[in-house]
Design a protein around this motif. Sequence first.
Motif, short mmCIF file in Angstrom:
data_model
loop_
_atom_site.label_atom_id
_atom_site.label_comp_id
_atom_site.label_asym_id
_atom_site.label_seq_id
_atom_site.Cartn_x
_atom_site.Cartn_y
_atom_site.Cartn_z
N GLU A 5 -7.92 -17.20 0.59
CA GLU A 5 -7.60 -15.81 0.93
C GLU A 5 -8.62 -14.85 0.32
OE1 GLU A 5 -2.80 -15.47 1.36
OE2 GLU A 5 -3.56 -15.85 -0.66
N ILE A 6 -9.05 -15.15 -0.89
CA ILE A 6 -10.03 -14.30 -1.56
C ILE A 6 -11.36 -14.32 -0.80
CG2 ILE A 6 -11.44 -14.06 -3.64
CD1 ILE A 6 -9.01 -15.03 -5.24
N ALA A 7 -11.78 -15.49 -0.37
CA ALA A 7 -13.02 -15.60 0.40
C ALA A 7 -12.93 -14.82 1.70
CB ALA A 7 -13.33 -17.07 0.68
N GLU A 8 -11.78 -14.92 2.37
CA GLU A 8 -11.58 -14.19 3.62
C GLU A 8 -11.50 -12.69 3.37
OE1 GLU A 8 -10.85 -13.47 7.73
OE2 GLU A 8 -11.86 -15.02 6.56
N LEU A 13 -14.37 -7.45 4.23
CA LEU A 13 -14.94 -6.22 3.67
C LEU A 13 -16.45 -6.18 3.88
CD1 LEU A 13 -13.06 -5.72 0.25
CD2 LEU A 13 -12.52 -4.73 2.49
N ALA A 14 -17.09 -7.34 3.72
CA ALA A 14 -18.54 -7.41 3.90
C ALA A 14 -18.95 -7.23 5.36
CB ALA A 14 -19.07 -8.75 3.37
N LEU A 150 -5.64 -9.24 -5.57
CA LEU A 150 -6.93 -9.92 -5.69
C LEU A 150 -7.20 -10.36 -7.13
CD1 LEU A 150 -9.78 -10.69 -4.55
CD2 LEU A 150 -10.48 -8.36 -5.12
N ALA A 151 -7.03 -9.43 -8.07
CA ALA A 151 -7.29 -9.75 -9.49
C ALA A 151 -6.43 -8.84 -10.35
CB ALA A 151 -8.77 -9.57 -9.82
N PRO A 152 -5.13 -9.07 -10.37
CA PRO A 152 -4.23 -8.19 -11.12
C PRO A 152 -4.43 -8.29 -12.62
CG PRO A 152 -3.05 -10.12 -10.31
CD PRO A 152 -4.41 -10.16 -9.68
N GLY A 153 -4.33 -7.16 -13.29
CA GLY A 153 -4.48 -7.13 -14.74
C GLY A 153 -4.02 -5.80 -15.29
N VAL A 199 -7.97 -5.86 5.73
CA VAL A 199 -7.39 -6.98 4.96
C VAL A 199 -5.88 -6.80 4.80
CG1 VAL A 199 -9.51 -7.56 3.74
CG2 VAL A 199 -7.99 -5.81 2.79
N VAL A 200 -5.28 -6.04 5.68
CA VAL A 200 -3.87 -5.68 5.54
C VAL A 200 -2.95 -6.89 5.46
CG1 VAL A 200 -3.52 -5.43 8.04
CG2 VAL A 200 -2.05 -4.18 6.44
N ASP A 201 -3.26 -7.95 6.21
CA ASP A 201 -2.39 -9.13 6.23
C ASP A 201 -2.56 -10.01 4.99
OD1 ASP A 201 -4.99 -9.53 7.42
OD2 ASP A 201 -4.38 -11.59 7.85
N LEU A 202 -3.64 -9.79 4.24
CA LEU A 202 -3.88 -10.56 3.02
C LEU A 202 -3.36 -9.82 1.78
CD1 LEU A 202 -7.60 -11.57 3.72
CD2 LEU A 202 -5.56 -12.98 4.08
N CYS A 203 -3.12 -8.55 1.93
CA CYS A 203 -2.74 -7.68 0.82
C CYS A 203 -1.28 -7.85 0.43
CB CYS A 203 -3.01 -6.23 1.21
SG CYS A 203 -2.45 -5.02 0.02
#
Length: 228
Positions: A5-8, A13-14, A150-153, A199-203
Amino acid sequence: MKKAEIAEFYRRLADRTPNPETELDYVNTYTLLVAVVLSAQATDAGVNRATRELFKTVTTPDAMVKLGEERLRDAIKTIGLFNTKAKNVIALSQALIEKHGGEVPASREMLETLPGVGRKTANVVMNCAFGEETFAVDTHVFRVSNRTGLAPGKTVVEVERKLDKATPPPYRRDAHHLLILHGRYVCKAQRPECWRCVVVDLCRYRPKTPPPGEKKNTKPRAPRVSRR
């Protein structure tokens, strides 16, 4: 997010922004450093307006020191915290002259020793000027990383470390630009524009924000039962 999912996520975005870059205007590595220092708690557009005339003549640490703190304050007075920032810019310029031969060091550790330069500023300069795979976590990157999953903290350092660990090689150089631009123009703080997000479906953000004029879907309220 899972690895695939992160790669997608980054791929989309790219694809939307093939050549992402900073929106700060600068003419060399030194003016980039100054612009990034000035951008703390200010918009890039606001910094660009203030530095448009400044960078026509002041492009080196020596020229900045000769300009002086008073005239620099006057040049950047439209930017928030301009008094402190003017003091720091003059001080870092003097440090560059005295300790680095007037050149901006290509080391994050050395950059962080300069007045007014923190980890985020150093990461931006290392990425934009020297092509390093650094992750500058500003408010946009912090929000997008947490909101999407993506990278929660809880801290910027934690988010930075998770981004460094999770971001795949093809996107590491441009990752922080992709995230900043996504946060600035789509995944906004007050009202994320989910209806046009690639990326709405990945969020992981819930509930998704509907288009303007359309109400969020809500569960129907159960009919009230009379107690009489």
